[in-house]
Design an enzyme around this catalytic site. Structure first.
Site, PDB file in Angstrom:
ATOM      1  N   LEU A  93      48.061  55.191  33.042  1.00 49.89           N
ATOM      2  CA  LEU A  93      47.924  53.857  32.469  1.00 49.89           C
ATOM      3  C   LEU A  93      46.899  54.023  31.365  1.00 49.89           C
ATOM      4  O   LEU A  93      45.758  54.437  31.640  1.00 49.89           O
ATOM      5  CB  LEU A  93      47.452  52.875  33.546  1.00 49.89           C
ATOM      6  CG  LEU A  93      47.519  51.382  33.232  1.00 49.89           C
ATOM      7  CD1 LEU A  93      48.938  50.955  32.897  1.00 49.89           C
ATOM      8  CD2 LEU A  93      46.995  50.587  34.415  1.00 49.89           C
ATOM      9  N   ASP A  94      47.276  53.753  30.122  1.00 53.56           N
ATOM     10  CA  ASP A  94      46.403  54.135  29.020  1.00 53.56           C
ATOM     11  C   ASP A  94      45.054  53.431  29.086  1.00 53.56           C
ATOM     12  O   ASP A  94      44.881  52.415  29.757  1.00 53.56           O
ATOM     13  CB  ASP A  94      47.100  53.945  27.666  1.00 53.56           C
ATOM     14  CG  ASP A  94      47.337  52.497  27.302  1.00 53.56           C
ATOM     15  OD1 ASP A  94      46.369  51.747  27.188  1.00 53.56           O
ATOM     16  OD2 ASP A  94      48.509  52.125  27.102  1.00 53.56           O
ATOM     17  N   LYS A  95      44.110  53.991  28.377  1.00 55.48           N
ATOM     18  CA  LYS A  95      42.706  53.558  28.446  1.00 55.48           C
ATOM     19  C   LYS A  95      42.541  52.086  28.091  1.00 55.48           C
ATOM     20  O   LYS A  95      41.666  51.399  28.630  1.00 55.48           O
ATOM     21  CB  LYS A  95      41.878  54.433  27.505  1.00 55.48           C
ATOM     22  CG  LYS A  95      40.384  54.185  27.537  1.00 55.48           C
ATOM     23  CD  LYS A  95      39.677  55.198  26.650  1.00 55.48           C
ATOM     24  CE  LYS A  95      38.190  54.910  26.565  1.00 55.48           C
ATOM     25  NZ  LYS A  95      37.476  55.901  25.723  1.00 55.48           N
TER      26      LYS A  95
END
Length: 228
Positions: A101-103
């Site tokens: 899950l991207d930053k």
């Protein structure tokens, strides 16, 4: 019976099979004092080093849900202060996130040492659903929502991508819920960009049968799972 190295590492708790393949590609795995390759077949009698550390096969499977806040990087990089790696050091068992899950996004992350489960959840052939809530920078149109649901294409450098048809439900003037069955890098952000929108907020609330429910941001929840 000996099995392929990447599968062995995943099945015994190191990481997902895809991540294990990357470690092999990067030369970070040794088998019996030599650099590993993808055709190696191993079992418990082989001596395996990962990043110069002996690999100890996990004997018990563990599962945790994590409500990831914005700002935490799911790449397990000990050299980065914002990496999820540091939070996972509080647990006695080696765990890894199933997918990323991207930053800049928040929401549900499944943590486990079960490489078999990770493979089933991540492989696009299984069509496992992932549900997200999205807020964008402009008022949504019916045309844009229908296009997102039908599938859109985009390019990143020399590579072209195509989204599968998916479920899209409008939640508000500038927000919607989307259910995907694939997990391309930053997919929702690129899908929205193709329709002229910028994502302001992105939250994952469901991954297959796993739900964020009322788990508070930044918290972990141990769960039981029957894998028989």
């Amino acid at each position: 019976m000996k099995i392929r190295l990447a599968k062995y590492l995943a099945d015994h708790g190191l990481c997902s099979r895809r991540a294990a393949s990357r470690l092999i590609d990067e030369g970070r795995v040794l088998v019996n004092q030599r650099p590993a390759n993808h055709i190696d077949h191993v079992d418990a009698d082989d001596h395996i080093l990962v990043d110069q550390q002996p690999f100890a096969a996990a004997t018990e499977k563990h599962y945790l849900l994590y409500h990831k806040p914005v700002g935490i990087d799911c790449n397990l990089n000990p050299d980065k202060a914002d990496s999820l790696y540091h939070l996972l050091q509080q647990f006695p068992t080696r765990l890894f996130p199933v997918g990323r899950l991207d930053k800049d996004s928040c929401g549900l992350v499944l943590l486990t040492n079960d490489g078999g489960l990770a493979q089933r959840l991540l492989h696009p052939d299984f069509y496992h659903e992932k549900t997200y809530q999205v807020t964008v920078d402009k008022t949504l149109t019916t045309q844009a929502l229908n296009q997102l649901a039908s599938g859109v294409s985009w390019t990143v450098g020399p590579y072209s991508y195509q989204s599968r048809p998916c479920q899209v439900t409008q939640l508000g003037a500038d927000s919607f819920e989307i259910v995907l069955t694939q997990g391309l890098n930053r997919q929702i952000r690129y899908m929205c960009r193709s329709q002229g929108f910028k994502v302001l907020h992105l939250k994952r609330i469901q991954l297959a049968e796993f739900s964020l429910a009322d788990l508070a941001e930044g918290c972990f929840q141990t769960i039981s799972l029957n894998t028989d």
